[in-house]
Design an enzyme around this catalytic site. Sequence first.
Site, PDB file in Angstrom:
ATOM      1  N   HIS A 155       0.833  -1.214   0.000  1.00 29.06           N
ATOM      2  CA  HIS A 155       0.000   0.000   0.000  1.00 29.06           C
ATOM      3  C   HIS A 155       0.870   1.267   0.000  1.00 29.06           C
ATOM      4  O   HIS A 155       0.443   2.305   0.499  1.00 29.06           O
ATOM      5  CB  HIS A 155      -0.946   0.042   1.205  1.00 29.06           C
ATOM      6  CG  HIS A 155      -1.696  -1.226   1.436  1.00 29.06           C
ATOM      7  ND1 HIS A 155      -2.945  -1.459   0.907  1.00 29.06           N
ATOM      8  CD2 HIS A 155      -1.362  -2.375   2.095  1.00 29.06           C
ATOM      9  CE1 HIS A 155      -3.361  -2.663   1.267  1.00 29.06           C
ATOM     10  NE2 HIS A 155      -2.409  -3.258   1.981  1.00 29.06           N
ATOM     11  N   SER A 276      14.596  21.876 -16.111  1.00 22.29           N
ATOM     12  CA  SER A 276      13.376  22.646 -16.318  1.00 22.29           C
ATOM     13  C   SER A 276      13.749  23.963 -16.968  1.00 22.29           C
ATOM     14  O   SER A 276      14.804  24.524 -16.689  1.00 22.29           O
ATOM     15  CB  SER A 276      12.709  22.899 -14.971  1.00 22.29           C
ATOM     16  OG  SER A 276      11.896  24.059 -15.038  1.00 22.29           O
ATOM     17  N   LYS A 282      15.897  22.002 -10.963  1.00 27.11           N
ATOM     18  CA  LYS A 282      15.226  20.743 -11.288  1.00 27.11           C
ATOM     19  C   LYS A 282      16.081  19.753 -12.054  1.00 27.11           C
ATOM     20  O   LYS A 282      16.873  20.109 -12.910  1.00 27.11           O
ATOM     21  CB  LYS A 282      13.970  21.033 -12.122  1.00 27.11           C
ATOM     22  CG  LYS A 282      12.895  21.722 -11.334  1.00 27.11           C
ATOM     23  CD  LYS A 282      12.070  20.761 -10.531  1.00 27.11           C
ATOM     24  CE  LYS A 282      11.023  20.173 -11.448  1.00 27.11           C
ATOM     25  NZ  LYS A 282       9.988  19.496 -10.684  1.00 27.11           N
ATOM     26  N   GLU A 289       9.539   8.646 -17.028  1.00 27.36           N
ATOM     27  CA  GLU A 289       8.157   9.109 -17.218  1.00 27.36           C
ATOM     28  C   GLU A 289       7.659   8.791 -18.624  1.00 27.36           C
ATOM     29  O   GLU A 289       6.520   8.374 -18.828  1.00 27.36           O
ATOM     30  CB  GLU A 289       8.069  10.614 -16.966  1.00 27.36           C
ATOM     31  CG  GLU A 289       8.237  10.983 -15.510  1.00 27.36           C
ATOM     32  CD  GLU A 289       8.361  12.489 -15.331  1.00 27.36           C
ATOM     33  OE1 GLU A 289       7.365  13.201 -15.536  1.00 27.36           O
ATOM     34  OE2 GLU A 289       9.459  12.956 -15.006  1.00 27.36           O
TER      35      GLU A 289
END
Length: 460
Positions: A155, A276, A282, A289
């Site tokens: 979980h 970024s 970043k 992804e």
Amino acid sequence: MKLWGGRFQKETDKQVDDFNSSIRFDARMYREDITGSMAHAKMLGKQNIIDPQEAELIVKTLGEILEDIEAGKVEFLVDAEDIHMNVEKLLTDRIGLSGKRLHTGRSRNDQVALDIRMYLMAQEKEITSCLSALLEVLTSLARKHIHVIMPGYTHLQKAQPITFAHHLMAYAQMFMRDMDRIADCYHRTSVMPLGSGALAGTTYPLDREYVKELLGFEKITDNSLDGVSDRDFALELAADLSILMVHLSRFSEELILWSSHEFSFVEMDDAYSTGSSIMPQKKNPDVAELIRGKSGRVFGDLMGLLTVMKGLPLAYNKDMQEDKEQIFDAVDTVLLCLPVFTNMLSTMKIREDVMYRGAGGGFTNATDAADYLVKKGLPFREAHEILGKLVFYSIEKGCALSDLSLEEYKQVSPVFEEDIYSAISLETCVNERSLPGGPCEKAVLKTIEKCEEFIKNFSI
Ligand code: ARG
């Protein structure tokens, strides 16, 4: 004029030519089409269905056409519709009447089935060799990090300590199953359909077994209707690739989480991250992804293929031309994802200290503390309750189980002794889980060895 133009009084509408044409996407099967035609011509000559010398001329000229295509000297024509007719047109342009004999005892329906099977067989081999490279990286990372303790989750809540090697080898199991599935699919792809003709076979004395041998197929198809109607092998491959993408996507998801500031278990190499345009600090895990995102394309390809096939009467229907872009996209996507994923994995930095620290928080040793009481004779349910109380007490106090004093333990149960501390150390928690398939060093080493054997012995 079209190769099939005899029955027609009018030219095809230009719009219909464009609409009907598949050369834009089936040109990639030129090698399979030519190799298949060479085998067919050789067989026609051997069987004296056409003059053996003409057969030789056809084979030789097809070889030259193949070279010219590979040298970029050939431009395919949209109004020649597809790769099959483009190649045949190139052949008849070069050798006239002899070229026109090639299509004896054959239909584009069995020809396209042959080509796509051959094309996918090659891709299946390629995909399994990429998977094999990925497994090599996984096993060598696992060997290197066999002692690295990290938290295991259920979980997404901390559950019990495991090792990084154990986690990696979980993915290795999935990728080995993927390889097995694709190898299995290969055997159902490797069935030679020529001789099915348009749907009802042919009256010519073709030697189907000979063509099968020449092209390296395992079997011939057993029913001419099925031979031209069957696309199960493409559906099956798309399903196998979808499952494979589920695995890559779940792994990517974990890497994305792990490279977040909150987890910091891993850090992607600069070469496998992006920045970024606005936030200077970043470092984004774009590769992972994108792989997670690309899984959606492959599932879409599977759905598309199933939908194209589900309502078709036997045998060939033009709808089936829609199979190609989808299965090609699924194969291309997987072949794009696998190598970049493998390299991303082999270059990422593993933060062993952070993983270890993470394994310690969140009462991951509570089960082992309960098991300790069971070993001292308490029923598990009672031990569970005692530990529940101790966890609650520790949360209130803001400490870990290992920070409690023996007096505190004894207040809840007199069964606790000094040896509770070593029983609930992270090392003990991992090492005592020594059943086959467990996270202890010996058990994980065994799975690593099994996986290395698997890679070594794998063949399609
Ligand atoms: N381009 C067609 C396809 O991809 C080849 C088979 C065409 N056969 C036919 N009878 N029109 O399916």
